[in-house]
Design a protein around this motif. Structure first.
Motif, short mmCIF file in Angstrom:
data_model
loop_
_atom_site.label_atom_id
_atom_site.label_comp_id
_atom_site.label_asym_id
_atom_site.label_seq_id
_atom_site.Cartn_x
_atom_site.Cartn_y
_atom_site.Cartn_z
N GLN A 1 0.81 -1.22 0.00
CA GLN A 1 0.00 0.00 0.00
C GLN A 1 0.85 1.27 0.00
N PHE A 2 1.97 1.25 0.72
CA PHE A 2 2.84 2.43 0.79
C PHE A 2 4.28 1.98 0.53
N GLU B 1 -6.28 -2.84 4.42
CA GLU B 1 -5.91 -1.56 3.84
C GLU B 1 -6.15 -0.42 4.83
N ASP C 1 -6.47 3.71 5.80
CA ASP C 1 -6.96 4.95 5.24
C ASP C 1 -5.75 5.80 4.83
N THR C 2 -5.72 6.21 3.58
CA THR C 2 -4.56 6.92 3.04
C THR C 2 -4.31 8.25 3.75
N ALA D 1 -2.88 7.59 7.14
CA ALA D 1 -1.50 7.11 7.03
C ALA D 1 -0.55 8.27 6.73
N GLU D 2 -0.93 9.16 5.84
CA GLU D 2 -0.08 10.31 5.53
C GLU D 2 0.16 11.16 6.77
#
Length: 150
Positions: A13-14, A117, A119-120, A123-124
């Motif tokens: 994912q990252f 997964e 949450d983008t 995560a950022e």
């Protein structure tokens, strides 16, 4: 021991690297040490990452499995590899949670393949959580005491 060792590029994912992703399965530490053609290895809790140190030149990917969020042995594995000079990909796989991301990154992880997964946006925020840090580690950031005292 899991039957399906190794994550695929689709599971990641990252990733904080520009090189090409390894797209083949990782083998166990024992299997890696018994062969000369493996380039990806998966560290499970209880494995000693230091056994890999003589072979760092041929390893393109190290996956570190986190089967449960309470098992932190993988942090030590990543840090030991980075401190020994390993500059290939270290991928956290398994039970990777938002609140672990910043610390994992500081310990040397540069790719993340969580079972669920994340949450983008969360995560950022997690990756950029601390502007200043107190402990010296492998991410190259100077700790606050070093900034103050040189």
């Amino acid at each position: 021991m899991p039957d399906n060792l190794g994550t695929s590029p689709d599971d990641v994912q990252f990733r904080f690297r520009d090189d090409e992703m390894v797209d083949h399965a990782a083998v166990t530490v024992d299997a890696f040490l018994d062969q000369s053609n493996a380039a990806a290895v998966r560290i499970e809790p209880g494995d000693d990452a230091r056994e890999l140190l003589p072979h760092l030149g041929r390893i393109k990917l190290v996956e570190v499995n986190f089967p449960g969020f309470m098992d932190g042995r993988g942090y030590s594995s990543a840090r030991a590899l980075r401190e020994a000079g390993y500059d290939g990909e270290i991928r956290a796989v398994g039970e990777v949670l938002i609140d672990q991301l910043a610390i994992m990154r500081r310990c040397g992880f540069d790719a993340f393949a969580p079972d669920n997964e994340l949450d983008t946006a969360d995560a950022e925020r997690a990756f950029g959580l601390w502007d200043n840090v107190y402990q010296k580690t492998t991410d190259g950031r100077a700790p606050i005491w070093q900034k103050r005292h040189g």
